[in-house]
Design a protein around this motif. Sequence first.
Motif, PDB file in Angstrom:
ATOM      1  N   ARG A  19       0.867  -1.186   0.000  1.00  0.00           N
ATOM      2  CA  ARG A  19       0.000   0.000   0.000  1.00  0.00           C
ATOM      3  C   ARG A  19       0.893   1.222   0.000  1.00  0.00           C
ATOM      4  NH1 ARG A  19      -3.719  -0.805   4.966  1.00  0.00           N
ATOM      5  NH2 ARG A  19      -2.567  -2.700   5.303  1.00  0.00           N
ATOM      6  N   ILE A  20       0.418   2.288  -0.647  1.00  0.00           N
ATOM      7  CA  ILE A  20       1.288   3.466  -0.775  1.00  0.00           C
ATOM      8  C   ILE A  20       0.453   4.736  -0.889  1.00  0.00           C
ATOM      9  CG2 ILE A  20       1.480   3.320  -3.316  1.00  0.00           C
ATOM     10  CD1 ILE A  20       4.520   3.980  -1.158  1.00  0.00           C
ATOM     11  N   GLY A  21       0.857   5.782  -0.183  1.00  0.00           N
ATOM     12  CA  GLY A  21       0.213   7.079  -0.334  1.00  0.00           C
ATOM     13  C   GLY A  21       0.587   7.690  -1.680  1.00  0.00           C
ATOM     14  N   GLU A  22      -0.284   8.523  -2.215  1.00  0.00           N
ATOM     15  CA  GLU A  22      -0.082   9.085  -3.557  1.00  0.00           C
ATOM     16  C   GLU A  22       1.254   9.800  -3.700  1.00  0.00           C
ATOM     17  OE1 GLU A  22      -2.263  12.183  -6.663  1.00  0.00           O
ATOM     18  OE2 GLU A  22      -3.197  11.737  -4.726  1.00  0.00           O
ATOM     19  N   HIS A  23       1.661  10.528  -2.658  1.00  0.00           N
ATOM     20  CA  HIS A  23       2.890  11.319  -2.738  1.00  0.00           C
ATOM     21  C   HIS A  23       4.032  10.724  -1.910  1.00  0.00           C
ATOM     22  CE1 HIS A  23       0.620  14.295  -4.905  1.00  0.00           C
ATOM     23  NE2 HIS A  23      -0.281  14.332  -3.925  1.00  0.00           N
ATOM     24  N   THR A  24       3.872   9.477  -1.489  1.00  0.00           N
ATOM     25  CA  THR A  24       4.900   8.838  -0.663  1.00  0.00           C
ATOM     26  C   THR A  24       6.052   8.356  -1.529  1.00  0.00           C
ATOM     27  OG1 THR A  24       3.304   8.126   1.001  1.00  0.00           O
ATOM     28  CG2 THR A  24       5.390   6.938   0.922  1.00  0.00           C
ATOM     29  N   ASP A  25       7.252   8.733  -1.125  1.00  0.00           N
ATOM     30  CA  ASP A  25       8.439   8.201  -1.781  1.00  0.00           C
ATOM     31  C   ASP A  25       9.010   7.091  -0.908  1.00  0.00           C
ATOM     32  OD1 ASP A  25      10.373   7.873  -3.682  1.00  0.00           O
ATOM     33  OD2 ASP A  25      11.417   9.757  -3.301  1.00  0.00           O
ATOM     34  N   THR A 159      14.145   4.291   3.256  1.00  0.00           N
ATOM     35  CA  THR A 159      13.658   5.577   3.734  1.00  0.00           C
ATOM     36  C   THR A 159      12.289   5.809   3.121  1.00  0.00           C
ATOM     37  OG1 THR A 159      15.932   6.431   3.715  1.00  0.00           O
ATOM     38  CG2 THR A 159      14.178   8.045   3.892  1.00  0.00           C
ATOM     39  N   THR A 160      11.336   6.298   3.926  1.00  0.00           N
ATOM     40  CA  THR A 160      10.011   6.608   3.403  1.00  0.00           C
ATOM     41  C   THR A 160       9.629   8.033   3.784  1.00  0.00           C
ATOM     42  OG1 THR A 160       8.887   5.783   5.382  1.00  0.00           O
ATOM     43  CG2 THR A 160       9.290   4.202   3.605  1.00  0.00           C
ATOM     44  N   THR A 161       8.734   8.617   2.984  1.00  0.00           N
ATOM     45  CA  THR A 161       8.334  10.005   3.238  1.00  0.00           C
ATOM     46  C   THR A 161       6.846  10.146   3.533  1.00  0.00           C
ATOM     47  OG1 THR A 161       7.935  10.431   0.888  1.00  0.00           O
ATOM     48  CG2 THR A 161      10.171  10.849   1.720  1.00  0.00           C
ATOM     49  N   GLY A 162       6.147   9.036   3.709  1.00  0.00           N
ATOM     50  CA  GLY A 162       4.716   9.109   3.964  1.00  0.00           C
ATOM     51  C   GLY A 162       4.136   7.741   4.219  1.00  0.00           C
ATOM     52  N   PRO A 163       2.787   7.650   4.228  1.00  0.00           N
ATOM     53  CA  PRO A 163       2.137   6.383   4.568  1.00  0.00           C
ATOM     54  C   PRO A 163       2.354   5.305   3.507  1.00  0.00           C
ATOM     55  CG  PRO A 163       0.510   8.010   3.885  1.00  0.00           C
ATOM     56  CD  PRO A 163       1.820   8.729   3.969  1.00  0.00           C
ATOM     57  N   CYS A 164       2.647   4.092   3.977  1.00  0.00           N
ATOM     58  CA  CYS A 164       2.828   2.955   3.068  1.00  0.00           C
ATOM     59  C   CYS A 164       2.886   1.672   3.869  1.00  0.00           C
ATOM     60  CB  CYS A 164       4.104   3.116   2.230  1.00  0.00           C
ATOM     61  SG  CYS A 164       5.616   3.213   3.202  1.00  0.00           S
ATOM     62  N   GLU A 194      12.467 -11.535   7.414  1.00  0.00           N
ATOM     63  CA  GLU A 194      11.327 -11.281   6.534  1.00  0.00           C
ATOM     64  C   GLU A 194      10.430 -10.301   7.267  1.00  0.00           C
ATOM     65  OE1 GLU A 194       9.704 -11.908   2.869  1.00  0.00           O
ATOM     66  OE2 GLU A 194      11.478 -12.866   3.692  1.00  0.00           O
ATOM     67  N   SER A 195       9.888  -9.307   6.581  1.00  0.00           N
ATOM     68  CA  SER A 195       9.195  -8.269   7.332  1.00  0.00           C
ATOM     69  C   SER A 195       8.069  -7.626   6.540  1.00  0.00           C
ATOM     70  CB  SER A 195      10.211  -7.195   7.715  1.00  0.00           C
ATOM     71  OG  SER A 195       9.603  -6.145   8.403  1.00  0.00           O
ATOM     72  N   ARG A 196       6.985  -7.322   7.242  1.00  0.00           N
ATOM     73  CA  ARG A 196       5.944  -6.445   6.732  1.00  0.00           C
ATOM     74  C   ARG A 196       6.167  -5.128   7.446  1.00  0.00           C
ATOM     75  NH1 ARG A 196       0.874  -7.205   4.391  1.00  0.00           N
ATOM     76  NH2 ARG A 196      -0.611  -5.548   4.822  1.00  0.00           N
ATOM     77  N   PHE A 197       6.405  -4.079   6.699  1.00  0.00           N
ATOM     78  CA  PHE A 197       6.873  -2.816   7.265  1.00  0.00           C
ATOM     79  C   PHE A 197       5.832  -1.728   7.041  1.00  0.00           C
ATOM     80  CE2 PHE A 197       9.664   1.015   6.640  1.00  0.00           C
ATOM     81  CZ  PHE A 197       9.984   1.166   7.982  1.00  0.00           C
ATOM     82  N   ASN A 198       5.251  -1.221   8.127  1.00  0.00           N
ATOM     83  CA  ASN A 198       4.288  -0.138   8.060  1.00  0.00           C
ATOM     84  C   ASN A 198       5.018   1.185   8.272  1.00  0.00           C
ATOM     85  OD1 ASN A 198       1.417  -1.393   8.033  1.00  0.00           O
ATOM     86  ND2 ASN A 198       2.557  -2.572   9.537  1.00  0.00           N
ATOM     87  N   CYS A 199       4.847   2.113   7.364  1.00  0.00           N
ATOM     88  CA  CYS A 199       5.543   3.391   7.484  1.00  0.00           C
ATOM     89  C   CYS A 199       4.537   4.541   7.511  1.00  0.00           C
ATOM     90  CB  CYS A 199       6.528   3.582   6.344  1.00  0.00           C
ATOM     91  SG  CYS A 199       5.902   3.077   4.740  1.00  0.00           S
ATOM     92  N   GLY A 200       4.992   5.647   8.050  1.00  0.00           N
ATOM     93  CA  GLY A 200       4.179   6.865   8.069  1.00  0.00           C
ATOM     94  C   GLY A 200       2.992   6.702   8.941  1.00  0.00           C
TER      95      GLY A 200
END
Length: 200
Positions: A19-25, A159-164, A194-200
């Motif tokens: 899953r990724i936010g529209e403006h997430t890098d 590195t992430t810049t938003g929700p994902c 092995e990982s599921r990684f929630n960001c933002g």
Amino acid sequence: MFAPKKAGDGKYFEVEIDRIGEHTDVIVGYAIETGFDETKVLGEIENSVGLHRLNGQLNFNKRHLHSFGINPGIGETLGAAVSKDRSVWVTYNGSILNAIIEDNDKLAMERRINLMARFNDDEEKVNKEEKEFQKRRNASMKSKMRFDPSIQNVRPGITTTGPCVLLVNVGKMPFRAGIKELEHGLLQGPSFLESRFNCG
């Protein structure tokens, strides 16, 4: 910033976008462990490399190397590897992107013209030969991106810049990168976790 563990020799990992936010890098790459500032972006500081999801930009040691024009979405992958000689490799959906940096448009066009002449303009044969050429070159090429061989503490990072939500594969599942590349030693498997990684 997510860093699974010390890379050791010849490590590869892939990140699938769940899953990724529209403006997430999402920036995948490697950095030297000692003194690394986790508030900084991979590739934009010394002794680090980062491949960006939003624009396909590749940075190494604070230098912009290339823009691939990719923008991976849900279900697609970015990958990064450090081989035993500390060369750095990056992938998109399993394809090694370094080949694009090493090639140039003029040489690629000349090669295609020569193939067209050789195969009497048979597009199918030319495309098949071009794919075989890319496989052979990927297996033998050296990366222009290389950490100082004396550096031992290179770590993978994201590195992430938003929700994902990212699915991080470090070898417990098959990689998108082909087995042939793995066999040739460019992208040596196994893994940290092995990982599921929630960001933002």
